[in-house]
Each structure stands twice: as structure tokens, then as C-alpha cells.
Design a protein around this motif. Structure first.
Motif, PDB file in Angstrom:
ATOM      1  N   PRO A 256       0.813  -1.236   0.000  1.00 31.20           N
ATOM      2  CA  PRO A 256       0.000   0.000   0.000  1.00 31.20           C
ATOM      3  C   PRO A 256       0.836   1.272   0.000  1.00 31.20           C
ATOM      4  CG  PRO A 256      -0.136  -1.125   2.131  1.00 31.20           C
ATOM      5  CD  PRO A 256       0.576  -2.060   1.203  1.00 31.20           C
ATOM      6  N   GLN A 257       2.077   1.178   0.513  1.00 33.69           N
ATOM      7  CA  GLN A 257       2.925   2.395   0.540  1.00 33.69           C
ATOM      8  C   GLN A 257       3.200   2.891  -0.870  1.00 33.69           C
ATOM      9  OE1 GLN A 257       3.638  -0.396   2.182  1.00 33.69           O
ATOM     10  NE2 GLN A 257       3.375   0.237   4.318  1.00 33.69           N
ATOM     11  N   LYS A 258       3.341   1.947  -1.788  1.00 32.73           N
ATOM     12  CA  LYS A 258       3.607   2.344  -3.174  1.00 32.73           C
ATOM     13  C   LYS A 258       2.462   3.246  -3.679  1.00 32.73           C
ATOM     14  CE  LYS A 258       3.627   0.200  -7.748  1.00 32.73           C
ATOM     15  NZ  LYS A 258       3.633  -1.072  -8.460  1.00 32.73           N
ATOM     16  N   ILE A 259       1.245   2.849  -3.350  1.00 32.99           N
ATOM     17  CA  ILE A 259       0.087   3.606  -3.837  1.00 32.99           C
ATOM     18  C   ILE A 259      -0.003   4.957  -3.129  1.00 32.99           C
ATOM     19  CG2 ILE A 259      -2.444   3.563  -4.057  1.00 32.99           C
ATOM     20  CD1 ILE A 259      -0.864   1.514  -5.852  1.00 32.99           C
ATOM     21  N   SER A 260       0.144   4.956  -1.791  1.00 28.90           N
ATOM     22  CA  SER A 260      -0.015   6.236  -1.083  1.00 28.90           C
ATOM     23  C   SER A 260       1.065   7.225  -1.511  1.00 28.90           C
ATOM     24  CB  SER A 260      -0.051   6.032   0.430  1.00 28.90           C
ATOM     25  OG  SER A 260       1.077   5.301   0.833  1.00 28.90           O
ATOM     26  N   HIS A 261       2.289   6.741  -1.702  1.00 23.80           N
ATOM     27  CA  HIS A 261       3.377   7.626  -2.130  1.00 23.80           C
ATOM     28  C   HIS A 261       3.069   8.245  -3.499  1.00 23.80           C
ATOM     29  CE1 HIS A 261       7.367   9.023  -3.237  1.00 23.80           C
ATOM     30  NE2 HIS A 261       7.250   8.330  -4.357  1.00 23.80           N
ATOM     31  N   ASN A 262       2.546   7.419  -4.398  1.00 23.60           N
ATOM     32  CA  ASN A 262       2.367   7.897  -5.770  1.00 23.60           C
ATOM     33  C   ASN A 262       1.179   8.833  -5.962  1.00 23.60           C
ATOM     34  OD1 ASN A 262       4.563   6.995  -7.489  1.00 23.60           O
ATOM     35  ND2 ASN A 262       3.962   4.936  -6.822  1.00 23.60           N
ATOM     36  N   ILE A 263       0.303   8.925  -4.963  1.00 23.02           N
ATOM     37  CA  ILE A 263      -0.808   9.888  -5.074  1.00 23.02           C
ATOM     38  C   ILE A 263      -0.239  11.284  -5.337  1.00 23.02           C
ATOM     39  CG2 ILE A 263      -2.606  11.079  -3.721  1.00 23.02           C
ATOM     40  CD1 ILE A 263      -3.096   8.336  -2.304  1.00 23.02           C
ATOM     41  N   PHE A 264       0.821  11.633  -4.614  1.00 26.88           N
ATOM     42  CA  PHE A 264       1.359  12.993  -4.739  1.00 26.88           C
ATOM     43  C   PHE A 264       2.282  13.133  -5.952  1.00 26.88           C
ATOM     44  CE2 PHE A 264      -0.240  12.440  -0.515  1.00 26.88           C
ATOM     45  CZ  PHE A 264      -1.138  13.496  -0.486  1.00 26.88           C
ATOM     46  N   GLU A 265       2.854  12.029  -6.393  1.00 23.95           N
ATOM     47  CA  GLU A 265       3.626  12.061  -7.646  1.00 23.95           C
ATOM     48  C   GLU A 265       2.675  12.371  -8.814  1.00 23.95           C
ATOM     49  OE1 GLU A 265       6.945  11.590  -8.080  1.00 23.95           O
ATOM     50  OE2 GLU A 265       7.197  11.430  -5.915  1.00 23.95           O
ATOM     51  N   VAL A 266       1.527  11.701  -8.788  1.00 22.00           N
ATOM     52  CA  VAL A 266       0.552  11.904  -9.862  1.00 22.00           C
ATOM     53  C   VAL A 266      -0.010  13.333  -9.810  1.00 22.00           C
ATOM     54  CG1 VAL A 266      -1.742  11.175 -10.673  1.00 22.00           C
ATOM     55  CG2 VAL A 266      -0.011   9.459 -10.151  1.00 22.00           C
ATOM     56  N   MET A 267      -0.240  13.827  -8.601  1.00 25.41           N
ATOM     57  CA  MET A 267      -0.726  15.218  -8.486  1.00 25.41           C
ATOM     58  C   MET A 267       0.281  16.186  -9.085  1.00 25.41           C
ATOM     59  SD  MET A 267      -3.243  15.919  -5.533  1.00 25.41           S
ATOM     60  CE  MET A 267      -3.237  17.537  -6.067  1.00 25.41           C
ATOM     61  N   ALA A 268       1.568  15.970  -8.777  1.00 27.82           N
ATOM     62  CA  ALA A 268       2.605  16.861  -9.319  1.00 27.82           C
ATOM     63  C   ALA A 268       2.612  16.783 -10.853  1.00 27.82           C
ATOM     64  CB  ALA A 268       3.969  16.494  -8.745  1.00 27.82           C
ATOM     65  N   ASP A 269       2.397  15.573 -11.392  1.00 24.41           N
ATOM     66  CA  ASP A 269       2.327  15.425 -12.850  1.00 24.41           C
ATOM     67  C   ASP A 269       1.164  16.237 -13.423  1.00 24.41           C
ATOM     68  OD1 ASP A 269       4.484  13.631 -13.368  1.00 24.41           O
ATOM     69  OD2 ASP A 269       3.292  11.963 -12.602  1.00 24.41           O
ATOM     70  N   TYR A 270      -0.003  16.128 -12.782  1.00 26.16           N
ATOM     71  CA  TYR A 270      -1.182  16.859 -13.271  1.00 26.16           C
ATOM     72  C   TYR A 270      -0.890  18.353 -13.365  1.00 26.16           C
ATOM     73  CZ  TYR A 270      -4.307  12.866 -12.164  1.00 26.16           C
ATOM     74  OH  TYR A 270      -4.936  11.657 -12.117  1.00 26.16           O
ATOM     75  N   LEU A 271      -0.389  18.884 -12.256  1.00 23.39           N
ATOM     76  CA  LEU A 271      -0.194  20.338 -12.213  1.00 23.39           C
ATOM     77  C   LEU A 271       0.895  20.746 -13.206  1.00 23.39           C
ATOM     78  CD1 LEU A 271      -0.479  20.944  -8.354  1.00 23.39           C
ATOM     79  CD2 LEU A 271      -2.291  20.940 -10.062  1.00 23.39           C
ATOM     80  N   ALA A 272       1.918  19.897 -13.329  1.00 26.04           N
ATOM     81  CA  ALA A 272       3.036  20.240 -14.222  1.00 26.04           C
ATOM     82  C   ALA A 272       2.612  20.309 -15.690  1.00 26.04           C
ATOM     83  CB  ALA A 272       4.167  19.231 -14.052  1.00 26.04           C
ATOM     84  N   VAL A 273       1.629  19.479 -16.090  1.00 29.83           N
ATOM     85  CA  VAL A 273       1.216  19.536 -17.507  1.00 29.83           C
ATOM     86  C   VAL A 273       0.171  20.618 -17.749  1.00 29.83           C
ATOM     87  CG1 VAL A 273       1.754  17.123 -18.031  1.00 29.83           C
ATOM     88  CG2 VAL A 273      -0.576  17.737 -17.330  1.00 29.83           C
ATOM     89  N   GLY A 274      -0.330  21.208 -16.674  1.00 31.94           N
ATOM     90  CA  GLY A 274      -1.269  22.327 -16.859  1.00 31.94           C
ATOM     91  C   GLY A 274      -2.693  22.037 -16.449  1.00 31.94           C
ATOM     92  N   ILE A 275      -2.932  20.937 -15.737  1.00 27.26           N
ATOM     93  CA  ILE A 275      -4.271  20.750 -15.174  1.00 27.26           C
ATOM     94  C   ILE A 275      -4.387  21.765 -14.030  1.00 27.26           C
ATOM     95  CG2 ILE A 275      -5.761  19.154 -13.904  1.00 27.26           C
ATOM     96  CD1 ILE A 275      -4.718  16.932 -15.688  1.00 27.26           C
ATOM     97  N   ASP A 276      -5.436  22.575 -14.120  1.00 26.95           N
ATOM     98  CA  ASP A 276      -5.557  23.709 -13.205  1.00 26.95           C
ATOM     99  C   ASP A 276      -6.668  23.415 -12.190  1.00 26.95           C
ATOM    100  OD1 ASP A 276      -6.133  26.075 -11.969  1.00 26.95           O
ATOM    101  OD2 ASP A 276      -6.351  27.253 -13.818  1.00 26.95           O
ATOM    102  N   PRO A 277      -6.327  23.323 -10.914  1.00 31.69           N
ATOM    103  CA  PRO A 277      -7.350  22.967  -9.918  1.00 31.69           C
ATOM    104  C   PRO A 277      -8.482  23.985  -9.799  1.00 31.69           C
ATOM    105  CG  PRO A 277      -5.189  23.313  -8.879  1.00 31.69           C
ATOM    106  CD  PRO A 277      -4.997  23.480 -10.346  1.00 31.69           C
ATOM    107  N   ALA A 278      -8.270  25.181 -10.376  1.00 37.52           N
ATOM    108  CA  ALA A 278      -9.363  26.161 -10.369  1.00 37.52           C
ATOM    109  C   ALA A 278     -10.407  25.786 -11.429  1.00 37.52           C
ATOM    110  CB  ALA A 278      -8.812  27.555 -10.641  1.00 37.52           C
TER     111      ALA A 278
END
Ligand code: ATP
Ligand code: MG
Length: 340
Positions: free
Chosen positions: A61-83
């Protein structure tokens, strides 16, 4: 009623990713790029599917919990805008799990076993009798995800088409059991490149196949990956005519090079003979370096502020909770279950 439910736009978008590793070029070209464009047009939800990630990582499960924030960083980096896009977490939305339980009663074992993507993944992962039950039914949980948001458009790669077909079967069956149609059928939105092969030329770039070039890849990783790519094994001398079919370098040039006319001229030259693999790889490397460098830099900045990532995820998940609870209540009421 939330802003999203009163929004007058004609489509609702739902898509997501399993936090099983950093996102890669396949995600970028198959789905992320479309999401960045769609967020300006329609209400869009992006679900980090951590429960689905656990279906084949139950002991890690640590693999999954750790990667939640990796994936979030990917989203924001490509331009997904939380607004503009609501980013939310599957495990923090109990309505999704409850809908899954309800839908499991109207889907047969034979039907889940027939899903070609799941079949291929089971074979690939070497599961036989060790197959986790959660993995077998993950398409049902995916149907719960899509329908809970009443999403009618889903930007995905083509491996997801069987999931959407199964979702629509569930929608029709469930609607027939309810006093009025409540769930909304969905359609895939496929990008021009709906299945990017791995850097090893394997059919699909996948986190779990280890054949990816991630969005955070270093300049050196990019260079090594491109230089190790297979081309046409019969293209021995520069002057030989080369084959572009099944040649990963050209598949990637088609997918990522900004100048289609230049790629067409290169293909023609390569097929005629006289264009070397090294030159094609240099062109590909230059375009991947140019694409990934700014993404890598933004990614580093976003990853450095985990508190900000948590805040974005929490706000998005709260918004999503409201929408998904509402759908669950409608379904339960329609089935005659007390909503308490
Ligand atoms: P895993 O190996 O853990 O399943 P994955 O690399 O397949 O990871 P997912 O999180 O399962 O990634 O997929 C998220 C989304 O990205 C889906 O819509 C999927 O269709 C799309 N996608 C994944 N890989 C590719 C690819 N190589 N080409 C196009 N789209 C892709
Ligand atoms: Mg996958």
C-alpha cells in the motif's frame, strides 16, 4: 446544490489514473493533453484511483499512497488547473465503494471474465488462482466512478474501451431497475494517439511494464531511452531503404513532433534510403527534450510543496463528495433502500 450541478455546459468529463507510478508520455498523449484543453470547456473531474491501484498492489500500500502525490505533481506540471478541474481521491469518496457493491449484484462473473483488457492484464501479471478478487471486479468499480459523477465523456486510452462498454451495460441495467433513468451513459474521447507503445516497442507504455519515459525523466534518461530504441533491423547502411511501420522512432515522431510536414518528409526520405537512424533519433530526442524540460521543472516545484498538494486534493475531494453522495442517494432511493 453545488456550482457543478447547476453548470449549464452540455458535457461532464470524468477521467483518472491509478497512482501506481509517475505518469508517462503515454498518459500525456493519450489523455492528459486532452484534459488540459477540456477543462476550459466543461466541468471536469479527475480521479486519483488509489483503490483501483491497490487491486494489484494489495501487499504494497505504501507504493500507492506515495504515488498519489507524484501523480498530483504530474497533473499540475502539464497544466491541469485545480481552479478549473476538480482533482479528487477515490478512497475518500465512500459513495464510489457503495455504488460498486450495488453494481456487483447485477454483473455476472462470466461478464467480468470476458473483459479483454482485464484478461490481458491477468495474463501479463501472471495471476491464475492468485488473482485478487478486487482486481477481477475493478471495471465495476470504474463504472461506479464514472456514473457517480454522471459523466458522459471520458478521455482515455483505447485500453479503456472495454471498461466503458461494461459501464454502459451497468447504466442500462441499473436504469431499468430504477423508477426513472438516473445514470448517464458515457462515451470515450480517444486522442489521435490512443495507445502509445513503450520505449521497448512493446504494445503499450505502462507503468507496470517498466517501459516508460516519465514526465519527470531527466535529460539523460530521455537521451538514453531514445538512443536505445529499436528501428528497422534491416536498415543497416544509411543508404538502405528503411521501414517506418513498427519503427518506434517514427511512431514517436508522429506522436510528439510539432511539425507534421517535416516528419512526413523524413519518412519519405527514410523509406527511399539516405536518412540514417542516428539523425532520426537526434530529431526525436530534441523534440522530447523540448517537451519535457518545462514539465520537469514545474513538476519539481509542485512536488516540493506537499502541503499545497494536500490542500488541492482535499478541496477537490470535498466538492466531489457532494456530487457522488447525491448520485448514490438517488440510486438507493430508486431501489427502495432507505436513505438515512
Ligand atoms: P498501470 O500499468 O498501473 O495500469 P498505466 O500506465 O496503464 O498504469 P493507468 O493509470 O492505468 O496507466 O491509465 C490512466 C489513463 O492513461 C487511462 O485512460 C489509459 O487509457 C491512459 N493510458 C495509459 N497508458 C497509455 C498509453 N500507453 N497510451 C495511451 N493512453 C494510455
Ligand atoms: Mg493501466
Amino acid at each position: 446544490m453545488s456550482d457543478l450541478q447547476t453548470h449549464s455546459a452540455s458535457h461532464t468529463i470524468l477521467t483518472g489514473d491509478r497512482p501506481t507510478g509517475q505518469l508517462h508520455l503515454g498518459h500525456y498523449i493519450g489523455s492528459l493533453r486532452q484534459r488540459v484543453a477540456l477543462q476550459d470547456l466543461y466541468p471536469q473531474f479527475v480521479l486519483i484511483a488509489d483503490l483501483q491501484g491497490l487491486t494489484d498492489n494489495g501487499s504494497n500500500p505504501q507504493k500507492i499512497s506515495h504515488n498519489i502525490f507524484e501523480v498530483m505533481a504530474d497533473y499540475l506540471a502539464v497544466g491541469i488547473d485545480p481552479a478549473k478541474t476538480t482533482i479528487c481521491l477515490q478512497s475518500a469518496l465512500p459513495a464510489l465503494a457503495e455504488l460498486t457493491m450495488l453494481y456487483m449484484n447485477i454483473v455476472s462473473v462470466a461478464r467480468v471474465e470476458r473483459n479483454p483488457t482485464v484478461k490481458a492484464e491477468i495474463a501479463q501479471k501472471g495471476f491464475s488462482r492468485t488473482l485478487p478478487t478486487g482486481f477481477l471486479v475493478y471495471p465495476i468499480s470504474q463504472a461506479a466512478d464514472i456514473t457517480a459523477f454522471k459523466a458522459d465523456r471520458v478521455p482515455v486510452g483505447d485500453d479503456q474501451l472495454p471498461m466503458l462498454e461494461q459501464t454502459n451495460e451497468i447504466v442500462h441495467k441499473m436504469n431499468s431497475l430504477l423508477p426513472e433513468p438516473t445514470l448517464v451513459p458515457c462515451q470515450a474521447m480517444l486522442s489521435a494517439v490512443s495507445r502509445l507503445p513503450g520505449i521497448d516497442g512493446n504494445a503499450k507504455m505502462s507503468k507496470s511494464l517498466g517501459n516508460t519515459l516519465t514526465l519527470g525523466a531527466s535529460a539523460d534518461d530521455i537521451s538514453k531511452a531514445v538512443h536505445a530504441m529499436y528501428t528497422d533491423p534491416n536498415h543497416l547502411r544509411v543508404s538502405d531503404p528503411g521501414q517506418i511501420e513498427g519503427n518506434v522512432v517514427f511512431t514517436y515522431l508522429d506522436a510528439f513532433h510539432p511539425d507534421a510536414a517535416q516528419v512526413a518528409a523524413m519518412k519519405e526520405h527514410y523509406q527511399r534510403g539516405g536518412l540514417g537512424d542516428r539523425q532520426c533519433k537526434q530529431e526525436l530526442e530534441a523534440c522530447l527534450q523540448a517537451l519535457l524540460e518545462p514539465i520537469r521543472e514545474r513538476r519539481l516545484q509542485f512536488s516540493a510543496d506537499k502541503a499545497a498538494l494536500i490542500e488541492i486534493l482535499q478541496a477537490g475531494t470535498e466538492k466531489a463528495r457532494e456530487v457522488t453522495q447525491q448520485t448514490l442517494a438517488e440510486v438507493k432511493r430508486g431501489l427502495g433502500l432507505p436513505v438515512m
